[in-house]
Design a protein around this motif. Structure first.
Motif, PDB file in Angstrom:
ATOM      1  N   ASP A  33       0.828  -1.206   0.000  1.00 28.12           N
ATOM      2  CA  ASP A  33       0.000   0.000   0.000  1.00 28.12           C
ATOM      3  C   ASP A  33       0.865   1.260   0.000  1.00 28.12           C
ATOM      4  O   ASP A  33       1.036   1.933   1.014  1.00 28.12           O
ATOM      5  N   THR A  54       1.312   4.976  -1.071  1.00 28.41           N
ATOM      6  CA  THR A  54       0.392   6.075  -1.381  1.00 28.41           C
ATOM      7  C   THR A  54       1.101   7.360  -1.769  1.00 28.41           C
ATOM      8  O   THR A  54       0.468   8.287  -2.270  1.00 28.41           O
ATOM      9  N   ASP A  70       2.497   9.120   0.611  1.00 26.31           N
ATOM     10  CA  ASP A  70       2.651   9.746   1.922  1.00 26.31           C
ATOM     11  C   ASP A  70       3.821   9.053   2.624  1.00 26.31           C
ATOM     12  O   ASP A  70       3.739   7.872   2.976  1.00 26.31           O
ATOM     13  N   HIS A  98       3.491   7.094   6.063  1.00 27.06           N
ATOM     14  CA  HIS A  98       2.669   5.896   5.849  1.00 27.06           C
ATOM     15  C   HIS A  98       3.454   4.835   5.084  1.00 27.06           C
ATOM     16  O   HIS A  98       3.437   3.646   5.447  1.00 27.06           O
ATOM     17  N   ASP A  99       4.135   5.239   4.022  1.00 26.31           N
ATOM     18  CA  ASP A  99       4.841   4.279   3.186  1.00 26.31           C
ATOM     19  C   ASP A  99       5.983   3.614   3.939  1.00 26.31           C
ATOM     20  O   ASP A  99       6.260   2.424   3.744  1.00 26.31           O
ATOM     21  N   ARG A 115       6.048   3.046   7.210  1.00 22.33           N
ATOM     22  CA  ARG A 115       5.425   2.046   8.100  1.00 22.33           C
ATOM     23  C   ARG A 115       5.058   0.802   7.311  1.00 22.33           C
ATOM     24  O   ARG A 115       5.182  -0.324   7.808  1.00 22.33           O
ATOM     25  N   GLU A 116       4.638   1.015   6.068  1.00 16.85           N
ATOM     26  CA  GLU A 116       4.253  -0.109   5.217  1.00 16.85           C
ATOM     27  C   GLU A 116       5.453  -0.994   4.880  1.00 16.85           C
ATOM     28  O   GLU A 116       5.311  -2.207   4.750  1.00 16.85           O
ATOM     29  N   ARG A 128       5.765  -3.221   7.867  1.00 19.82           N
ATOM     30  CA  ARG A 128       4.643  -4.151   7.941  1.00 19.82           C
ATOM     31  C   ARG A 128       4.744  -5.239   6.880  1.00 19.82           C
ATOM     32  O   ARG A 128       4.446  -6.412   7.133  1.00 19.82           O
TER      33      ARG A 128
END
Length: 328
Positions: free
Chosen positions: A236, A238, A240, A243-244, A246-247, A250
């Motif tokens: 995922d 995006t 951002d 966020h990226d 953290r991805e 994950r």
């Protein structure tokens, strides 16, 4: 349990031979391969020649050299030179860097980057074919950086190995492996060895994962071809940045956890058909220094040895080294 090979990446620009030599000495202890990316502060082949002159004797790999910086003739001469100076095999992998880099170096845009790399490697292979059997030059393996199926198929027609970087394991084990098989079948040759660069850090109080992921993955994730590959693989992304990042943790693109947890993920790569996992502890090095980086690498390597039943062999090699040192 049979596994692939665990190696180490010098995940920085080479600015000082002293530091690179320490990575080389660490690899020398257990016959591990040392991989470097394209360095321009001290050029990669020159840097490897420099530590060879200091007595380091290790297998080395380029993951990957920026092909437009060289002609195939020069690339071959330099790779063969490193093999002769190290007196060990060399894995020479090539890529274009980015489309912008390639255009700047070549003076024109590349309409078919995968074809360019395939032809570049193929021409180097013609030089290697002229080497005497058993010579150090004949022990230079040729490869390419791979992100997407098109490059995987084309590289498999000419390459001894392929290097993946920031590729999710599920995507690698299915999409890319299928493309490698298809290309190899087309050329009636074995599938290339698969070498995966894996950024990692041992979980510690002063090792926050997101800043480390930013160092290891952040710049790559903002490049269009990486972002496209990751989205296609179901990650995922995006645009951002927080966020990226953290991805990446994950999704397991950046391995973070205890040494045993990281070792378990590395074994998943081996079970998926990866022949060699290359640890990238460069983020630890940049944030905490050389000793911390090599400590993380050692703890992870020890955990992999425990998990694969190779701990006794590792300990026997260490005891033999200690006996040898005591006689000097």
């Amino acid at each position: 349990m049979s596994t692939g090979r665990l190696s180490l990446l010098f995940g920085l620009q080479v600015e000082c031979l002293d530091v690179l030599e320490q990575y080389g000495r660490w690899c020398e202890q257990d016959d591990r391969r040392l991989w470097l990316g394209q360095s321009t502060m001290i050029e990669t082949h020159v840097a490897l020649a420099g530590i060879a002159g200091r007595g380091v004797r290790i297998e080395t790999g380029l993951a990957v050299a920026v092909a437009p910086l060289f002609t195939p003739t020069l690339a071959w001469v330099q790779a063969r030179s490193v093999a002769h100076l190290m007196e060990r095999p060399v894995c020479a992998g090539y890529g274009i860097g980015t489309m912008a880099t390639a255009q700047a170096l070549l003076g024109h845009p590349l309409s078919a980057p995968a074809g360019y790399v395939r032809d570049f490697v193929s021409e180097i292979g013609d030089f290697r074919a002229e080497e005497d059997e058993g010579s150090m030059g004949s022990r230079v393996s040729l490869g390419a950086g791979v992100l997407r199926p098109g490059m995987a198929r084309r590289s498999a027609t000419v390459c001894d190995f392929a290097v993946t970087w920031l590729t999710p394991l599920g995507y690698l084990s299915s999409t890319l492996m299928d493309a490698f098989d298809a290309g190899a079948e087309q050329a009636a040759r074995p599938r290339p060895r698969v070498v995966s660069i894996v950024p990692a850090a041992v979980r510690r109080a002063d090792h926050p994962p997101i800043p480390m992921a930013a160092i290891s993955c952040g710049q790559h994730m903002q490049l269009p071809h990486y972002a496209q590959m990751l989205r296609g693989a179901g990650v995922d992304i995006t645009g951002d940045v927080p966020h990226d990042l953290r991805e990446t943790v994950r999704a397991g693109l950046f391995l973070y956890g205890s040494p045993d947890e990281i070792a378990a993920r590395i074994l998943e790569y081996f079970r998926s058909g990866v022949d060699e996992v290359v640890l990238n502890v460069g983020s630890v090095h940049l944030l905490h220094g050389l000793d911390a980086a090599l400590s993380d690498a050692q703890e992870i390597a020890d955990a992999v040895a425990r998990a694969t039943g190779e701990q006794d062999l590792t300990e026997n090699r260490q005891q033999e080294r200690n006996r040898t040192c005591s006689l000097v």
